[in-house]
Write an enzyme that holds these catalytic residues in place. Structure first.
Site, mmCIF file in Angstrom:
data_model
loop_
_atom_site.group_PDB
_atom_site.id
_atom_site.type_symbol
_atom_site.label_atom_id
_atom_site.label_comp_id
_atom_site.label_asym_id
_atom_site.label_seq_id
_atom_site.Cartn_x
_atom_site.Cartn_y
_atom_site.Cartn_z
ATOM 1 N N ASP A 56 4.663 3.482 -2.431
ATOM 2 C CA ASP A 56 3.213 3.646 -2.477
ATOM 3 C C ASP A 56 2.869 3.732 -3.963
ATOM 4 O O ASP A 56 3.068 4.771 -4.581
ATOM 5 C CB ASP A 56 2.796 4.920 -1.734
ATOM 6 C CG ASP A 56 1.303 5.197 -1.854
ATOM 7 O OD1 ASP A 56 0.529 4.237 -2.023
ATOM 8 O OD2 ASP A 56 0.916 6.376 -1.776
ATOM 9 N N GLU A 115 2.921 -0.900 -0.504
ATOM 10 C CA GLU A 115 1.540 -0.797 -0.036
ATOM 11 C C GLU A 115 0.636 -1.591 -0.958
ATOM 12 O O GLU A 115 0.732 -1.499 -2.181
ATOM 13 C CB GLU A 115 1.090 0.661 0.011
ATOM 14 C CG GLU A 115 -0.307 0.819 0.583
ATOM 15 C CD GLU A 115 -0.686 2.265 0.853
ATOM 16 O OE1 GLU A 115 -1.881 2.578 0.694
ATOM 17 O OE2 GLU A 115 0.190 3.064 1.218
ATOM 18 N N ASP A 129 2.152 11.645 -1.266
ATOM 19 C CA ASP A 129 2.514 10.313 -1.774
ATOM 20 C C ASP A 129 3.951 9.962 -1.386
ATOM 21 O O ASP A 129 4.283 8.800 -1.196
ATOM 22 C CB ASP A 129 2.358 10.264 -3.294
ATOM 23 C CG ASP A 129 0.931 10.526 -3.731
ATOM 24 O OD1 ASP A 129 0.114 9.605 -3.646
ATOM 25 O OD2 ASP A 129 0.647 11.664 -4.139
#
Length: 195
Positions: free
Chosen positions: A15, A75, A148
């Site tokens: 991410d 992502e 995260d």
């Protein structure tokens, strides 16, 4: 014996972010997934944007060299009104992709909504809901310091869920549009599902 379903692979999920980059690694063994590692790379104390990008590249290369993943799932930057934020996120993602390319790793990109949908069955799920589902799926109880970290792990698990396994007859198994349809058709495989 079905070789496709018994092959092992390590998936690195990232991410990307310029303040915190989340990552997660899973080992896929046939139809099972095991947690290898998850964590964050913090960059809030770095003032220079270019140095942040350098750290993203170096940390991604280090993760690849350490864990030897077979692929990277990342992502995609979400669409936002602030174009500067979009640009920074795109650069952060680009550095992680460049790191994977430098090690000849296959890369797949997923939209945030697709990741949430595949993990929770809801494309609008909160970070907390995604984290809770991952804890159930991968059987870990420690709560990461940052969501995260579980976001990075979610990308890896999402990629694992995209497999199109083949049965021993050679026919492609059914693919599912969401968690609810999978549960309905696989009550014996899902713990706690009503029959």
């Amino acid at each position: 014996m079905d070789l496709v379903n018994n092959k092992e692979r390590i998936i690195l999920g990232i991410d990307p972010g310029t303040a915190v980059m989340g990552y997660g690694l899973v080992l896929e063994k046939g139809t099972k997934i095991e947690l290898i590692s998850l964590g964050v790379v913090k960059m809030e104390k770095i003032d220079d944007h270019m140095l942040k990008l350098q750290r993203i590249f170096e940390k991604t290369v280090a993760l690849i060299d350490n864990y030897k993943p077979d692929c990277l799932a990342i992502e995609a930057p979400f669409y936002g009104k602030n174009i500067q934020v979009m640009l920074k996120l795109g650069r952060a993602q680009g550095m992680a992709i460049a790191a994977a390319l430098s090690r000849n790793i296959v890369i797949t990109e997923y939209a945030p909504r697709k990741i949430k949908q595949s993990i929770t069955g809801n494309g609008n799920a909160t970070k907390e809901q995604v984290a809770a589902m991952l804890q159930t799926l991968l059987k870990f109880s420690e709560t990461p310091d940052f969501l995260d970290a579980t976001d990075g792990l979610a990308v890896a698990v999402c990629h694992s869920f995209q497999r199109v396994p083949t049965s021993s007859s050679g026919k492609t198994k059914k693919s599912y549009s969401g968690w609810e349809t999978f549960v309905k058709d696989n009550t014996s495989r899902v713990k706690g599902a009503s029959k």
